[in-house]
Motif scaffolding. Sequence first.
Motif, short mmCIF file in Angstrom:
data_model
loop_
_atom_site.label_atom_id
_atom_site.label_comp_id
_atom_site.label_asym_id
_atom_site.label_seq_id
_atom_site.Cartn_x
_atom_site.Cartn_y
_atom_site.Cartn_z
N THR A 1 -1.10 -11.88 3.44
CA THR A 1 -1.86 -11.18 2.40
C THR A 1 -1.38 -9.75 2.27
OG1 THR A 1 -3.79 -12.53 2.91
CG2 THR A 1 -4.17 -10.51 1.66
N PRO A 2 -1.06 -9.29 1.05
CA PRO A 2 -0.63 -7.90 0.87
C PRO A 2 -1.72 -6.93 1.28
CG PRO A 2 -0.35 -9.19 -1.15
CD PRO A 2 -1.12 -10.03 -0.21
N PRO A 3 -1.34 -5.72 1.68
CA PRO A 3 -2.36 -4.73 2.08
C PRO A 3 -3.18 -4.26 0.90
CG PRO A 3 -0.18 -3.71 1.96
CD PRO A 3 0.03 -5.19 1.78
N GLU A 4 -4.45 -4.03 1.16
CA GLU A 4 -5.32 -3.44 0.14
C GLU A 4 -4.98 -1.96 -0.02
OE1 GLU A 4 -7.83 -4.75 -1.77
OE2 GLU A 4 -7.24 -6.74 -1.09
N PRO A 5 -5.15 -1.40 -1.22
CA PRO A 5 -4.91 0.03 -1.39
C PRO A 5 -5.78 0.84 -0.42
CG PRO A 5 -5.17 -1.04 -3.52
CD PRO A 5 -5.53 -2.07 -2.49
N ALA A 6 -5.13 1.70 0.36
CA ALA A 6 -5.87 2.47 1.37
C ALA A 6 -6.36 3.79 0.83
CB ALA A 6 -4.97 2.71 2.59
N SER A 7 -5.84 4.22 -0.31
CA SER A 7 -6.26 5.49 -0.89
C SER A 7 -6.10 5.42 -2.40
CB SER A 7 -5.40 6.63 -0.32
OG SER A 7 -4.08 6.58 -0.87
N GLU A 8 -6.36 6.53 -3.07
CA GLU A 8 -6.16 6.59 -4.52
C GLU A 8 -4.78 7.13 -4.87
OE1 GLU A 8 -9.36 8.88 -6.12
OE2 GLU A 8 -10.77 7.20 -6.01
N ASP A 9 -3.97 7.43 -3.85
CA ASP A 9 -2.65 7.99 -4.07
C ASP A 9 -1.62 6.87 -4.25
OD1 ASP A 9 -0.79 10.39 -3.95
OD2 ASP A 9 0.05 9.14 -2.36
N LEU A 10 -0.93 6.88 -5.38
CA LEU A 10 0.03 5.82 -5.68
C LEU A 10 1.14 5.77 -4.64
CD1 LEU A 10 1.17 3.62 -7.53
CD2 LEU A 10 2.27 5.43 -8.87
N ARG A 11 1.67 6.91 -4.24
CA ARG A 11 2.76 6.93 -3.26
C ARG A 11 2.34 6.29 -1.95
NH1 ARG A 11 4.69 10.00 1.00
NH2 ARG A 11 6.99 10.03 1.17
N GLU A 12 1.18 6.64 -1.44
CA GLU A 12 0.73 6.08 -0.18
C GLU A 12 0.56 4.57 -0.27
OE1 GLU A 12 0.41 7.62 2.77
OE2 GLU A 12 1.30 9.33 1.73
N ASN A 13 0.00 4.10 -1.37
CA ASN A 13 -0.19 2.66 -1.54
C ASN A 13 1.14 1.93 -1.69
OD1 ASN A 13 -2.97 2.91 -1.37
ND2 ASN A 13 -3.21 3.21 -3.57
N LEU A 14 2.11 2.56 -2.36
CA LEU A 14 3.43 1.94 -2.50
C LEU A 14 4.16 1.90 -1.16
CD1 LEU A 14 4.80 3.31 -5.89
CD2 LEU A 14 3.83 1.06 -5.40
N LEU A 15 4.01 2.93 -0.35
CA LEU A 15 4.63 2.92 0.97
C LEU A 15 4.13 1.74 1.80
CD1 LEU A 15 4.55 6.73 1.90
CD2 LEU A 15 6.60 5.34 1.53
N ALA A 16 2.82 1.52 1.77
CA ALA A 16 2.26 0.40 2.52
C ALA A 16 2.74 -0.94 1.96
CB ALA A 16 0.73 0.46 2.49
N LEU A 17 2.80 -1.03 0.63
CA LEU A 17 3.19 -2.28 0.00
C LEU A 17 4.66 -2.60 0.24
CD1 LEU A 17 2.12 -4.60 -1.67
CD2 LEU A 17 2.61 -3.28 -3.74
N VAL A 18 5.52 -1.60 0.12
CA VAL A 18 6.95 -1.82 0.36
C VAL A 18 7.20 -2.16 1.83
CG1 VAL A 18 9.22 -0.70 0.40
CG2 VAL A 18 7.72 -0.39 -1.56
N GLY A 19 6.48 -1.52 2.73
CA GLY A 19 6.61 -1.86 4.15
C GLY A 19 6.22 -3.30 4.42
N TRP A 20 5.14 -3.73 3.81
CA TRP A 20 4.69 -5.12 3.97
C TRP A 20 5.71 -6.09 3.38
CZ3 TRP A 20 3.65 -8.72 0.12
CH2 TRP A 20 3.06 -9.91 0.55
N LEU A 21 6.22 -5.79 2.18
CA LEU A 21 7.19 -6.66 1.54
C LEU A 21 8.48 -6.74 2.36
CD1 LEU A 21 7.95 -8.42 -0.89
CD2 LEU A 21 8.72 -6.34 -2.06
N ARG B 1 -6.87 5.90 -12.29
CA ARG B 1 -6.86 7.34 -11.98
C ARG B 1 -6.08 8.13 -13.02
NH1 ARG B 1 -4.08 9.09 -8.19
NH2 ARG B 1 -5.28 11.00 -7.87
N GLY B 2 -5.54 7.44 -14.03
CA GLY B 2 -4.80 8.12 -15.07
C GLY B 2 -3.32 8.28 -14.78
N GLU B 3 -2.82 7.55 -13.77
CA GLU B 3 -1.39 7.61 -13.46
C GLU B 3 -0.60 7.04 -14.64
OE1 GLU B 3 1.63 8.79 -11.25
OE2 GLU B 3 -0.20 8.52 -10.06
N PRO B 4 0.38 7.79 -15.18
CA PRO B 4 1.15 7.29 -16.32
C PRO B 4 2.20 6.27 -15.86
CG PRO B 4 1.96 9.46 -15.67
CD PRO B 4 0.77 9.17 -14.80
N LEU B 5 1.92 5.00 -16.08
CA LEU B 5 2.84 3.94 -15.66
C LEU B 5 3.52 3.33 -16.88
CD1 LEU B 5 0.56 2.08 -13.08
CD2 LEU B 5 2.34 3.77 -12.60
#
Length: 205
Positions: free
Chosen positions: A78-98, A149-153
């Motif tokens: 199971t992929p990690p749940e977002p640990a914060s509202e910060d996109l970078r932090e969540n991507l770091l966790a997700l890329v590490g898991w992947l 959070r308004g992140e421009p994606l």
Amino acid sequence: MTGTPSTTSSTMGRPRDSSRDVAILQATLALLTEVGYEQLSMEAVAGRSGTAKTTVYRRYRDKAALVAAAVDHRAPSTPPEPASEDLRENLLALVGWLADQIAEKEIGLLGAVFAGMRSDPRLAQEMRRILNRDGAAMTERPLRVAAERGEPLVPDAAELFVEVASAVILRRVVVANEPCDQSFIEHVVDDVLLPVLRSTKGTPA
């Protein structure tokens, strides 16, 4: 026909033995790594798993469906749940898991599946269904949190993440034969993913 009634039954009406399912899938993975997709046969899987050939065919309509089910069974993490509202932090966790998910798979297994996808449209169709499902499940939460959070994606940010992150990690593991350490994960996120996923529309030149 003999057998005790069960809520989980095969098309023939007999109770389905889950231990046989596991044995069939494990035998498929072992043979796939040993002989490759082209040489893999339903008969060989039946022999390796100690089940009747009819049992294998009753569960899987063809080799493509069997191999896709075996790969799907291989790593139901199971992929990690977002640990914060910060996109970078969540991507770091997700890329590490992947990276862990990809690195844990045998190179021979990956090669056999990729080769099979190129030669068998049915396997390619089955694997794309699984990969698209897993990709959507992996990216839905962190990217939704970022968008809220308004992140421009950019449009199709989820598909871009899966394509780019998977390709870079695969090259690291298979071609470069280097570990996916923390510095590599930070490089992927900071230098590759964030610039790709963030929209520059409306940003002054």
